[in-house]
Design an enzyme around this catalytic site. Structure first.
Site, PDB file in Angstrom:
ATOM      1  N   ILE A 101      30.252  52.254  -3.415  1.00 46.90           N
ATOM      2  CA  ILE A 101      29.265  53.114  -3.607  1.00 46.90           C
ATOM      3  C   ILE A 101      29.631  54.434  -2.851  1.00 46.90           C
ATOM      4  O   ILE A 101      29.097  55.442  -3.182  1.00 46.90           O
ATOM      5  CB  ILE A 101      27.870  52.569  -2.974  1.00 46.90           C
ATOM      6  CG1 ILE A 101      27.935  52.773  -1.191  1.00 46.90           C
ATOM      7  CG2 ILE A 101      27.445  51.356  -3.422  1.00 46.90           C
ATOM      8  CD1 ILE A 101      26.756  52.526  -0.558  1.00 46.90           C
ATOM      9  N   ASP A 102      30.499  54.680  -2.066  1.00 47.12           N
ATOM     10  CA  ASP A 102      30.870  55.777  -1.158  1.00 47.12           C
ATOM     11  C   ASP A 102      31.633  56.753  -2.175  1.00 47.12           C
ATOM     12  O   ASP A 102      31.845  57.804  -1.846  1.00 47.12           O
ATOM     13  CB  ASP A 102      31.841  55.327  -0.168  1.00 47.12           C
ATOM     14  CG  ASP A 102      31.416  54.315   0.727  1.00 47.12           C
ATOM     15  OD1 ASP A 102      30.175  54.133   0.885  1.00 47.12           O
ATOM     16  OD2 ASP A 102      32.067  53.458   1.623  1.00 47.12           O
TER      17      ASP A 102
ATOM     18  N   GLY B 243      40.578  48.997   0.785  1.00 49.32           N
ATOM     19  CA  GLY B 243      40.987  48.032   1.680  1.00 49.32           C
ATOM     20  C   GLY B 243      41.504  46.882   0.783  1.00 49.32           C
ATOM     21  O   GLY B 243      42.721  46.508   0.823  1.00 49.32           O
TER      22      GLY B 243
ATOM     23  N   HIS C 277      21.664  49.203   3.618  1.00 46.75           N
ATOM     24  CA  HIS C 277      22.065  48.520   2.472  1.00 46.75           C
ATOM     25  C   HIS C 277      21.197  48.389   1.420  1.00 46.75           C
ATOM     26  O   HIS C 277      21.799  47.647   0.316  1.00 46.75           O
ATOM     27  CB  HIS C 277      22.445  46.689   3.072  1.00 46.75           C
ATOM     28  CG  HIS C 277      23.312  46.843   4.216  1.00 46.75           C
ATOM     29  ND1 HIS C 277      23.357  47.070   5.484  1.00 46.75           N
ATOM     30  CD2 HIS C 277      24.603  46.614   4.138  1.00 46.75           C
ATOM     31  CE1 HIS C 277      24.419  46.999   5.774  1.00 46.75           C
ATOM     32  NE2 HIS C 277      25.354  46.696   5.166  1.00 46.75           N
TER      33      HIS C 277
HETATM   34  O1  F6P Z   1      31.906  50.935   1.692  1.00 43.92           O
HETATM   35  C1  F6P Z   1      30.542  50.653   1.455  1.00 43.92           C
HETATM   36  C2  F6P Z   1      29.591  50.721   2.570  1.00 43.92           C
HETATM   37  O2  F6P Z   1      28.270  50.275   2.216  1.00 43.92           O
HETATM   38  C3  F6P Z   1      29.590  51.985   3.459  1.00 43.92           C
HETATM   39  O3  F6P Z   1      28.804  53.051   3.021  1.00 43.92           O
HETATM   40  C4  F6P Z   1      29.022  51.668   4.741  1.00 43.92           C
HETATM   41  O4  F6P Z   1      29.315  52.276   5.795  1.00 43.92           O
HETATM   42  C5  F6P Z   1      29.642  49.994   5.035  1.00 43.92           C
HETATM   43  O5  F6P Z   1      29.884  49.588   3.559  1.00 43.92           O
HETATM   44  C6  F6P Z   1      28.517  49.088   5.530  1.00 43.92           C
HETATM   45  O6  F6P Z   1      29.462  47.848   5.770  1.00 43.92           O
HETATM   46  P1  F6P Z   1      28.615  46.560   6.093  1.00 43.92           P
HETATM   47  O7  F6P Z   1      28.351  45.708   4.728  1.00 43.92           O
HETATM   48  O8  F6P Z   1      30.015  45.679   6.530  1.00 43.92           O
HETATM   49  O9  F6P Z   1      27.576  46.690   7.110  1.00 43.92           O
END
Ligand code: F6P
Length: 366
Positions: A139-140, A117, A284
Site C-alpha cells: 500500500i506504501d 523485504g 490497518h
Molecule cells: O508496509 C505496509 C505497512 O502497512 C506500512 O504502511 C506500515 O508502517 C506497516 O506496514 C505496518 O506493519 P504491521 O502490520 O506490522 O503493523
C-alpha cells in the site's frame, strides 16, 4: 521456453488489497498453460515446515477477486535467510530447508508476491538456484522499478473517504483535525489522499516540517474565515532536525513500527494555534477491505504477466507497471532501493500552488 509443470505461489510482507486478485490470475492463467499451482502458506514458512501448502485449481480461486487479505496467509516478520536452523549435521540456515522442500514438492518455479523485504529474500533464493518471478505489492507504493503497486489505490481511496468524513465534523466544531496515514518512509499515501481529500496541510517524510510554519498557515485560514482545517500526516514524517515516531524498534528480521506522530502534532498545533484539535490514526483500516477496480485490474495484469514469465523462462525478474505497459525488471535492480516522492513532482508543485502547506516554510514562501 521453460518446460515447467508445477509452480508455487506465496504472499509475503504486510497484506495489501489485491493479493487475492493476483493469486486468482496466477492460478487461472497457469491452468490455461497446463501448469499446476501449489499455494504456499504464510510466506516462506510454508516452504520451511511440511504440510503447509495446497494445490490451487481454478475452482479454488473463484470468487476471491474482490476479497481483501490473502487466502494463503502472510507474514511481515522472520527471514528464512537470517536464522540458523539446527540439524544433526550442525546449524544451517532455513534457506537449505526451503530449497529442499521446493524440490520435494516438485516445483519448477516460485511466484513471490511481496514488498521490498520479501522480494529481496526472493532474489537471494534466485541466486541459490530457485527460478523466481516477483510481483510488487505494498500500500506504501514505495517499491523501486514500478510506477504503481496494487493496494496503493485502495489505501488512498479509503484515506480520502476518511478525510471527507472528517471535513464535516471539523467544520461543525471549528476544529483542526489531524489524520495519520501509513506509508513507512514514503509520503505517497499522505500526498495523494491529502490532495484528493482537499487537505490544508500535508506532512510527508520527504519534507521535514516545522509546526510553526503549519500554525501560520492555519491562522491564515482563520483570517480568510475558514474556521476548521485538515492536516494529513504520514506516519514516517519528521520535524526538521528531529526523528520519526517509532512505536516498536526493529531487528534484523522485523522492520521497526512507525506511528504516534499525529498525537504529537495535534497537541503542539493546539498550543500554537489556540484551536481545539483532534487526531485520528487510520492504521490497518487502510490495508483492509475490497480492492478498488484499479487495483483489481493491476493485480490481475501482474498475475498474468508472471505466468508469461514462467512460460518463457524469464526468471529473477519482477513484473512492473511502466504505464501503459506491464514490463519486467531484474530483481537485482530493485532490491535495497526505495521509491520516495520526488520533491519536484508536479503533484507537490500543484499542491503548493493551491496553498497546501508541507510545513517546510511559512505560507509567504509558497
Ligand atoms: O508496509 C505496509 C505497512 O502497512 C506500512 O504502511 C506500515 O508502517 C506497516 O506496514 C505496518 O506493519 P504491521 O502490520 O506490522 O503493523
Amino acid at each position: 521456453m521453460a518446460d515447467i509443470k508445477r509452480i508455487g505461489v506465496l504472499t509475503g510482507g504486510g497484506d495489501a488489497p489485491g493479493l487475492n486478485a493476483v493469486i486468482r490470475a496466477v492460478v487461472k492463467a497457469a491452468f490455461s498453460s497446463g501448469i499446476e499451482v501449489l499455494g504456499i502458506e504464510d510466506s516462506f514458512d510454508g516452504l520451511i515446515e511440511p504440510g503447509r501448502s495446497r494445490v490451487l485449481r481454478p475452482a479454488d480461486v473463484t470468487g476471491i477477486l474482490r476479497l481483501g487479505g490473502t487466502i494463503l496467509g502472510t507474514k511481515n516478520s522472520g527471514n528464512p535467510l537470517a536464522y540458523p536452523f539446527p540439524t544433526p549435521e550442525g546449524d544451517v540456515d532455513y534457506s537449505a530447508r526451503v530449497i529442499e522442500n521446493f524440490h520435494l514438492l516438485g516445483l519448477g518455479a516460485m511466484i513471490v508476491i511481496g514488498g521490498d523485504g520479501t522480494l529481496a529474500i526472493a532474489h537471494e533464493f534466485s541466486k541459490k538456484g530457485i527460478p523466481v518471478v516477483g510481483v510488487p505489492k505494498t500500500i506504501d507504493n514505495d517499491l523501486f522499478g514500478t510506477v504503481n503497486c496494487f493496494g496503493f489505490d485502495t489505501a488512498v481511496d479509503f484515506a480520502t473517504d476518511a478525510i471527507d468524513r472528517l471535513h464535516t465534523t471539523a467544520e461543525a466544531h471549528h476544529r483542526v483535525m489531524v489524520v495519520e496515514v501509513m506509508g513507512r518512509y514514503a509520503g505517497w499515501i499522505a500526498l495523494h489522499a491529502g490532495v484528493a481529500g482537499g487537505a490544508d496541510v500535508i506532512l510527508i517524510p520527504e519534507i521535514p516540517f516545522d509546526l510553526n510554519n503549519v500554525a501560520v498557515r492555519l491562522k491564515e485560514r482563520e483570517l480568510w474565515g475558514a474556521r476548521f482545517s485538515i492536516v494529513v500526516v504520514a506516519e514516517g514524517a519528521a520535524p526538521i532536525g528531529g526523528k520519526v515516531s517509532v512505536i516498536a524498534e526493529g531487528d534484523p528480521a522485523t522492520a521497526e513500527r512507525l506511528g504516534g506522530l499525529s498525537a504529537r502534532v495535534a497537541h503542539d498545533l493546539g498550543k500554537l494555534t489556540n484551536k481545539e484539535t483532534r487526531y485520528v490514526v487510520l492504521g490497518h483500516l487502510q490495508r483492509g477491505g475490497t480492492p478498488t477496480s484499479f487495483d483489481r485490474v493491476l493485480a490481475t495484469r501482474f498475475g498474468g504477466k508472471a505466468i508469461e514469465c514462467v512460460v518463457q523462462g524469464d526468471f529473477d525478474k519482477m513484473v512492473a507497471l511502466r504505464s501503459p505497459d506491464i514490463v519486467t525488471v531484474p530483481l537485482a535492480e530493485i532490491v535495497g532501493k526505495q521509491r520516495r516522492v520526488p520533491l519536484d513532482s508536479d503533484v507537490i508543485r500543484t499542491a503548493r500552488a493551491l496553498g497546501i502547506s508541507f510545513g517546510d516554510h511559512a505560507p509567504d514562501g509558497n
